[in-house]
Write an enzyme that holds these catalytic residues in place. Structure first.
Site, short mmCIF file in Angstrom:
data_model
loop_
_atom_site.label_atom_id
_atom_site.label_comp_id
_atom_site.label_asym_id
_atom_site.label_seq_id
_atom_site.Cartn_x
_atom_site.Cartn_y
_atom_site.Cartn_z
N ARG A 109 0.87 -1.30 0.05
CA ARG A 109 -0.19 0.16 -0.11
C ARG A 109 0.82 1.27 -0.06
O ARG A 109 0.56 2.40 0.69
CB ARG A 109 -1.00 0.11 1.19
CG ARG A 109 -2.21 0.83 0.87
CD ARG A 109 -3.00 1.06 2.18
NE ARG A 109 -4.17 1.81 2.14
CZ ARG A 109 -4.74 2.67 2.67
NH1 ARG A 109 -4.30 2.79 3.89
NH2 ARG A 109 -5.90 3.18 2.38
N TRP B 243 -6.37 2.84 15.60
CA TRP B 243 -4.95 2.73 15.41
C TRP B 243 -4.88 1.83 14.31
O TRP B 243 -5.22 0.58 14.55
CB TRP B 243 -4.40 2.02 16.83
CG TRP B 243 -3.12 1.80 16.75
CD1 TRP B 243 -2.27 0.94 15.92
CD2 TRP B 243 -2.00 2.40 17.72
NE1 TRP B 243 -1.11 0.94 16.01
CE2 TRP B 243 -0.89 1.81 17.11
CE3 TRP B 243 -2.00 3.38 18.82
CZ2 TRP B 243 0.37 2.34 18.01
CZ3 TRP B 243 -1.02 3.77 19.50
CH2 TRP B 243 0.38 3.17 19.10
N ASP B 244 -4.44 2.19 13.25
CA ASP B 244 -4.54 1.22 11.90
C ASP B 244 -3.02 0.66 11.59
O ASP B 244 -2.06 1.04 12.39
CB ASP B 244 -4.75 2.20 10.70
CG ASP B 244 -5.56 1.22 9.86
OD1 ASP B 244 -5.18 0.17 9.67
OD2 ASP B 244 -6.38 1.88 8.98
N ASN C 254 -1.33 -1.20 8.39
CA ASN C 254 -1.72 -1.64 6.99
C ASN C 254 -0.53 -2.36 6.04
O ASN C 254 -0.81 -2.58 5.02
CB ASN C 254 -2.39 -0.38 6.17
CG ASN C 254 -3.64 -0.08 6.53
OD1 ASN C 254 -4.62 -0.82 6.25
ND2 ASN C 254 -3.73 1.16 7.00
N GLY D 195 -8.54 -3.85 8.46
CA GLY D 195 -9.45 -4.56 9.26
C GLY D 195 -9.23 -5.16 10.27
O GLY D 195 -8.55 -4.75 11.19
N ASP E 259 -12.60 -5.29 7.22
CA ASP E 259 -13.11 -4.27 6.34
C ASP E 259 -14.23 -4.89 5.47
O ASP E 259 -15.07 -4.19 4.80
CB ASP E 259 -12.13 -3.74 5.17
CG ASP E 259 -11.17 -2.94 5.85
OD1 ASP E 259 -11.29 -2.32 7.01
OD2 ASP E 259 -10.05 -2.66 5.37
C1 DGJ Z 1 -7.68 -0.05 6.74
C2 DGJ Z 1 -8.87 0.13 7.76
O1 DGJ Z 1 -9.35 -1.24 7.84
C3 DGJ Z 1 -10.08 0.95 7.12
O2 DGJ Z 1 -11.05 0.96 7.98
C4 DGJ Z 1 -9.30 2.35 6.80
O3 DGJ Z 1 -9.07 2.95 8.00
C5 DGJ Z 1 -8.17 2.39 5.75
N1 DGJ Z 1 -7.16 1.31 6.39
C6 DGJ Z 1 -7.73 3.83 5.79
O4 DGJ Z 1 -6.63 3.81 5.23
#
Ligand code: DGJ
Length: 735
Positions: A454, A488-489, A491, A540, A559
């Protein structure tokens, strides 16, 4: 309760349902005599130990004579608390220390029994050490601990093997702490948390595997001779395999049979390893994954392994789940509103992604209010140059050209809503001020190509300076704005696990130190801002684990909002984790009605993700109706209720579950189809009600006794039901 029977050299850990017997044999090795349903006493110890049968033999090289090797590993008979390494036992030791001989053998020195469970210094643990911050009880009175002190036969390395048993729930906690009392550094090549040897292996292993958008898909694997591993090696507990697993006797169901659940209070790489040996005994080891792990322990240093949690049930899957639910709520989560209601959440992401400004968000807030929102969350895109996912991560200052944060917060508060904001503290874009100033802050060797996920890189959280930098940036926002909640993400996975900061010889520490950096930042934030609730999220549900729950009382489950996937995800998650921790949201996914999606989301921490400006009056009324039901029932029935699974969406064309308030006065029941069903007679026998009480059903407004509902059942027979039909039914006691 834990008793030591001195003459028999036997320890008995017990509560009203479980017995766990450990024998300190004459050679000072700890043998597991029995673990299972409660026994009043244990006789004929010899029949359960290695004494039973002829011992292995060894050659005394000085005399060139053969001797019997009493009390050592004996294939098919040995059940150990900690296997040796480099000797006869090849099933897999939980601890391996590098040494010239390649042998490890921990022998009993002493033990200590005490009330309570002591905190780990470096990791989240079952002791609620944050309870002071929140001024809540730390629930220490119902747990007893024994710590065995063992010494490695040929070196000055000590191991504390800790076992705790809860009196009010069938939970056992295990872990090891290593102490280097020699004058030289030692190298740990494997440091798992527990071993459990069982004399049979005819179990089915349930594991929860998946990927982004399909977290925790249930897979059942009958154990067979050889090794089965459930693991993560990507730096977080992961979408791919959840650390929660359980073993169930072949015939077990929700109500019957022996079921043993396992989880780890940890958020990084883990490995659950089930080894069925050629005698069909089961040897389980569980803990941190040793892949790419190597830890240098200096003289006088200690190494704590994460706590492993075992949930035992002789009464089926639901009892195992309920044990975990209560344990997580009472002994892990330390948020000070943890016994309270979780507000209805609205998250901006899926409605507008990065495309918003002050006015559009204010219009979202106003429309979100109409569907019962109590907490408005502004997602990704409010900071730095973050107008898409290629830039801005790492720059935690407000993008004032796009957005007026104060106006938005005021709008929320004036409308009686809390305000929450999104952070992804452990990540960075190469296109960011932070990266331009500090390219050395990222994980990976300088000059080498780095894998993007990402468009982002992972910050090197092994480096305290990096963590300080992010903390300071967050502090400036949190000190100056009235923020009630943080999402708090996280990714991406870890790919290049190289830290410039740790340098040569320490690269095997990267994965674990990254997790310690994550906990360290959470710990500082939670202690400084105890009124802010932090919700975990990782693309998610990629970091749904007990370590995260220690700091974050709720976590995004996924998600994905396709109703079938959500049914599966919410079902499997609820087997190991309480509903009150599960972020469950309605979105505008084209399959399924808002009624069905909201009635499913009712079974978690209810929320929304859509463009609220586009909702019709009718849709608003439907969503608000579920929100009002959530407000009425959530605290008593969901947050503090007892959950029963009535049918699994993996075995039937529908999913059914029920939750009952502690006083048995209120109950909620959900029926949801995942496919069209033609004429079917369905009586759903309910559970956990008061037999003698009378309950009014919201389904038909009739009054039934608890006995009727539990022995005959709710009659939901119908000629035809479409896919994604829900029936959310409430039962209330009448006098
Ligand atoms: C992944 C999260 O699961 C989403 O809900 C959202 O916050 C996005 N990241 C935003 O980049």
């Amino acid at each position: 309760m834990i008793c030591f029977e001195k003459e028999k050299r036997m320890i008995h850990l017990r509560n009203k349902d479980i017995s766990y017997y450990i024998y300190i044999n004459e050679q000072n090795r700890l043998e597991t005599l029995y673990f299972g349903e409660k026994l009043s006493h244990l006789d004929n110890i010899g029949a359960l130990t290695k004494k039973n049968g002829s011992p292995e033999r060894y050659l005394d090289c000085k005399t060139n004579k053969e001797y019997a090797l009493e009390g050592q590993y004996k294939g098919g008979l040995s059940r150990e608390e900690i296997s040796t390494h480099g000797y006869r036992d090849k099933r897999g030791a939980p601890i391996i220390i590098k040494n010239e001989l390649g042998t490890i053998d921990f022998l009993y020195v002493s033990h200590e029994i005490y009330e309570g469970i002591r905190p780990l210094a470096t990791l989240p643990s079952a002791d609620k050490k944050l309870s002071e911050t929140y001024d809540i009880a730390n629930n220490q009175e119902n747990v007893d601990t024994i710590v065995f002190r063992l010494k490695e036969k040929d070196s000055e390395v000590y191991l504390n093997l800790s076992l705790s048993i809860y009196q009010d729930k069938n939970i056992i906690i295990k872990n090891y702490v290593l102490e280097n009392e020699s004058d030289k550094p030692i190298i740990l090549n494997r440091a798992m948390s527990m071993q459990l040897d069982l004399p049979k292996s005819d179990y089915v292993l349930y594991q929860f595997a998946g990927r982004w958008y399909q977290e925790r898909y249930e897979e059942k694997v009958p154990l067979f001779t050889g090794v089965h591993e459930v693991y993560s090696n990507v730096g977080r507990s992961s979408h791919h395999m959840n650390p929660f697993v359980f073993l169930a006797e072949k015939e077990a169901n929700f109500e019957h049979g022996e079921v043993i659940g396992f989880n780890l209070i940890y958020s990084g790489n883990f490995k659950f390893r089930a080894n069925v040996d050629y005698f069909h005994n089961l040897h389980i080891t569980y803990g941190m994954n040793e892949e790419d792990f190597e830890w240098t322990l200096g003289p006088g240093d200690r190494f704590e392994t994460p706590q492993a949690v075992i949930s035992y049930s002789s009464e089926g899957i639901d009892r195992m789940s309920q044990n975990f639910h209560r344990f997580i709520k009472e002994n892990i989560i330390t948020y000070w509103h943890d016994r309270e209601y979780k507000p209805v959440l609205f998250n901006s992401w899926e409605g507008c992604f990065f495309d918003f400004n002050t006015e559009s968000i204010i219009s979202y807030i106003q429309d979100a209010k109409k569907i019962g929102t109590e907490l408005f969350v502004l997602d990704d895109g409010w900071f730095g140059a973050r107008n898409g996912d290629t830039a801005g991560l790492g720059d935690w200052y407000i993008n004032t050209s796009k957005f007026d944060l104060k106006r938005v917060i005021d709008e929320c508060h004036e409308n009686g809503m809390k305000f929450g904001i999104w952070f992804e503290p452990e990540m960075i874009n190469a296109d960011s001020d932070l990266f331009r100033a500090h390219p050395e802050y990222v994980l990976g060797k300088g000059g080498m190509d780095l894998t993007l996920q990402r468009h982002q890189l992972a910050l090197d959280f092994t480096n305290p300076e990096v963590v300080d930098n992010i903390f300071e940036q967050m502090r400036k926002i949190l000190d100056n704005y009235e923020i009630d909640y943080i999402k708090w993400d996280h990714n991406r996975d870890i790919a290049e696990h190289y830290s410039e900061y740790l340098g040569e010889g320490r690269q095997g520490e990267v994965y674990h130190r990254m997790v310690l950096g994550y906990y360290g930042l959470l710990d500082r934030l939670v202690r400084r801002y105890p009124n802010i609730m932090i919700e975990g999220c990782a693309s998610g549900g990629g970091r749904f684990d007990m370590g995260t729950l220690y700091y974050c009382p709720q976590i995004w489950t996924s998600d994905d909002n396709d109703p079938t996937s959500r049914m599966n995800i919410q079902y499997t998650t609820s087997l190991g984790y309480p509903l009150s921790t599960m972020g469950a949201h309605v979105n505008d996914f084209k399959i399924g009605t808002y009624k069905a999606k909201s009635e499913l989301a009712f079974w978690g921490t209810y929320g929304y993700e859509m463009n609220p400006n586009k909702l019709t009056e009718q849709e608003i009324a439907t969503l608000d109706k579920t929100a009002q039901a959530y407000k009425k029932y959530h605290a008593e029935v969901i947050e503090n209720g007892t959950l029963y699974h009535i049918s699994s969406p993996f075995d039937t064309r529908y999913w059914c579950m029920q939750s009952v308030s502690t006083n048995k006065e209120k109950s909620a029941f959900l029926f949801m189809t995942k496919a069209k069903i033609l004429q079917e007679n369905r009586f759903f026998k309910l559970k956990g009600l008061d037999e003698k009480a009378r309950y009014k059903s919201s389904y038909d407004d009739l009054i039934y006794t608890g006995e009727y509902l539990m022995k005959i059942g709710l009659n939901l027979s119908e000629l035809f039901v479409n896919a994604y039909t829900t029936k959310l039914i409430f039962l209330e006691k009448v006098t």
